[in-house]
Design a protein around this motif. Structure first.
Motif, PDB file in Angstrom:
ATOM      1  N   GLU A 217      60.062  35.074  11.597  1.00  0.00           N
ATOM      2  CA  GLU A 217      61.196  35.586  12.369  1.00  0.00           C
ATOM      3  C   GLU A 217      61.008  35.362  13.865  1.00  0.00           C
ATOM      4  N   VAL A 218      59.787  35.509  14.349  1.00  0.00           N
ATOM      5  CA  VAL A 218      59.500  35.317  15.778  1.00  0.00           C
ATOM      6  C   VAL A 218      59.733  33.860  16.176  1.00  0.00           C
ATOM      7  N   ASP A 219      59.286  32.933  15.345  1.00  0.00           N
ATOM      8  CA  ASP A 219      59.499  31.516  15.653  1.00  0.00           C
ATOM      9  C   ASP A 219      60.987  31.162  15.653  1.00  0.00           C
ATOM     10  N   ARG A 220      61.748  31.728  14.726  1.00  0.00           N
ATOM     11  CA  ARG A 220      63.207  31.496  14.731  1.00  0.00           C
ATOM     12  C   ARG A 220      63.820  32.051  16.012  1.00  0.00           C
ATOM     13  N   TYR A 221      63.376  33.234  16.413  1.00  0.00           N
ATOM     14  CA  TYR A 221      63.873  33.853  17.638  1.00  0.00           C
ATOM     15  C   TYR A 221      63.549  32.971  18.852  1.00  0.00           C
TER      16      TYR A 221
ATOM     17  N   ALA B  85      68.739  26.450  27.084  1.00  0.00           N
ATOM     18  CA  ALA B  85      69.198  25.074  27.292  1.00  0.00           C
ATOM     19  C   ALA B  85      70.718  25.003  27.439  1.00  0.00           C
ATOM     20  N   GLN B  86      71.367  26.143  27.284  1.00  0.00           N
ATOM     21  CA  GLN B  86      72.819  26.261  27.371  1.00  0.00           C
ATOM     22  C   GLN B  86      73.523  25.346  26.364  1.00  0.00           C
TER      23      GLN B  86
ATOM     24  N   ARG C 286      66.161  31.246  21.336  1.00  0.00           N
ATOM     25  CA  ARG C 286      66.098  31.533  22.779  1.00  0.00           C
ATOM     26  C   ARG C 286      66.046  30.234  23.594  1.00  0.00           C
ATOM     27  N   LEU C 287      65.284  29.262  23.131  1.00  0.00           N
ATOM     28  CA  LEU C 287      65.233  27.961  23.805  1.00  0.00           C
ATOM     29  C   LEU C 287      66.601  27.280  23.778  1.00  0.00           C
TER      30      LEU C 287
ATOM     31  N   GLN D  68      64.685  22.326  28.327  1.00  0.00           N
ATOM     32  CA  GLN D  68      65.323  21.095  28.806  1.00  0.00           C
ATOM     33  C   GLN D  68      64.991  19.917  27.887  1.00  0.00           C
ATOM     34  N   GLN D  69      63.747  19.825  27.441  1.00  0.00           N
ATOM     35  CA  GLN D  69      63.372  18.762  26.503  1.00  0.00           C
ATOM     36  C   GLN D  69      64.122  18.917  25.180  1.00  0.00           C
ATOM     37  N   LEU D  70      64.243  20.166  24.725  1.00  0.00           N
ATOM     38  CA  LEU D  70      64.991  20.435  23.501  1.00  0.00           C
ATOM     39  C   LEU D  70      66.448  20.008  23.673  1.00  0.00           C
ATOM     40  N   LYS D  71      67.030  20.347  24.803  1.00  0.00           N
ATOM     41  CA  LYS D  71      68.422  20.000  25.077  1.00  0.00           C
ATOM     42  C   LYS D  71      68.623  18.487  25.008  1.00  0.00           C
ATOM     43  N   GLU D  72      67.725  17.738  25.620  1.00  0.00           N
ATOM     44  CA  GLU D  72      67.836  16.280  25.615  1.00  0.00           C
ATOM     45  C   GLU D  72      67.774  15.730  24.196  1.00  0.00           C
ATOM     46  N   LYS D  73      66.866  16.264  23.387  1.00  0.00           N
ATOM     47  CA  LYS D  73      66.709  15.789  22.018  1.00  0.00           C
ATOM     48  C   LYS D  73      67.937  16.121  21.169  1.00  0.00           C
ATOM     49  N   VAL D  74      68.450  17.345  21.314  1.00  0.00           N
ATOM     50  CA  VAL D  74      69.618  17.776  20.542  1.00  0.00           C
ATOM     51  C   VAL D  74      70.854  16.974  20.959  1.00  0.00           C
TER      52      VAL D  74
END
Length: 144
Positions: free
Chosen positions: A15-19, A28-29, A23-24, A131-137
């Motif tokens: 659950e913590v990892d999902r949270y 990343a908006q 949150r990331l 920000q890295q997550l946002k770029e990948k998504v």
């Protein structure tokens, strides 16, 4: 008109990892529709119930990206990948891509997992920024 949010599925028993991932995504908006499942079997059941979910979430199913953990009970990430490969030929989920989201940095795990053409990335928990997550998504979403 309501803006359609691209759908993602998070599969992780922690659950913590999902949270943290949610949150990331928020930091990343990224405006995403987030589905959550606690293990690979629950996720497979969700995907296999294609017709009902397509009706229930007409513009938000199937998910574009599946964030997948490796170490989970019942059906782990590796088992999920194998079942997912077979499921892709049975139902219309061929547009779903997988981004691994795991603590494992083992090269054998990475090589095995990245051998599937539908796995687009391997994210090590705690080793990337919003920000890295946002770029990948966005790269995945914009390539559709």
């Amino acid at each position: 008109m309501t803006k359609i949010k691209p759908p993602v599925l998070i599969i992780d028993d922690d659950e913590v990892d999902r949270y943290i991932l949610k949150r990331l995504i928020k930091e990343a908006q990224l405006e995403l529709r987030i589905f959550e499942k606690t293990d690979g079997q629950e996720a497979l059941d969700f995907l296999e119930d294609y017709d009902a979910n397509k009706k229930k979430y007409p513009d938000e199913f199937p998910p574009i990206i599946i964030f997948l953990d490796i170490n989970m009970p019942r059906v782990n990430g590796i088992q999920f990948l194998n079942a997912f490969a077979q499921l892709r030929v049975k139902i219309d989920i061929s547009t779903c891509v997988i981004m691994m989201f795991s603590t494992s940095e083992r090269e054998e795990d990475k090589a095995n997992i990245m051998g599937h053409e539908f796995v687009k990335d391997y994210l090590v928990k705690g080793a990337f920024t919003s920000q890295q997550l946002k770029e990948k998504v966005l790269k995945v979403i914009n390539s559709r």
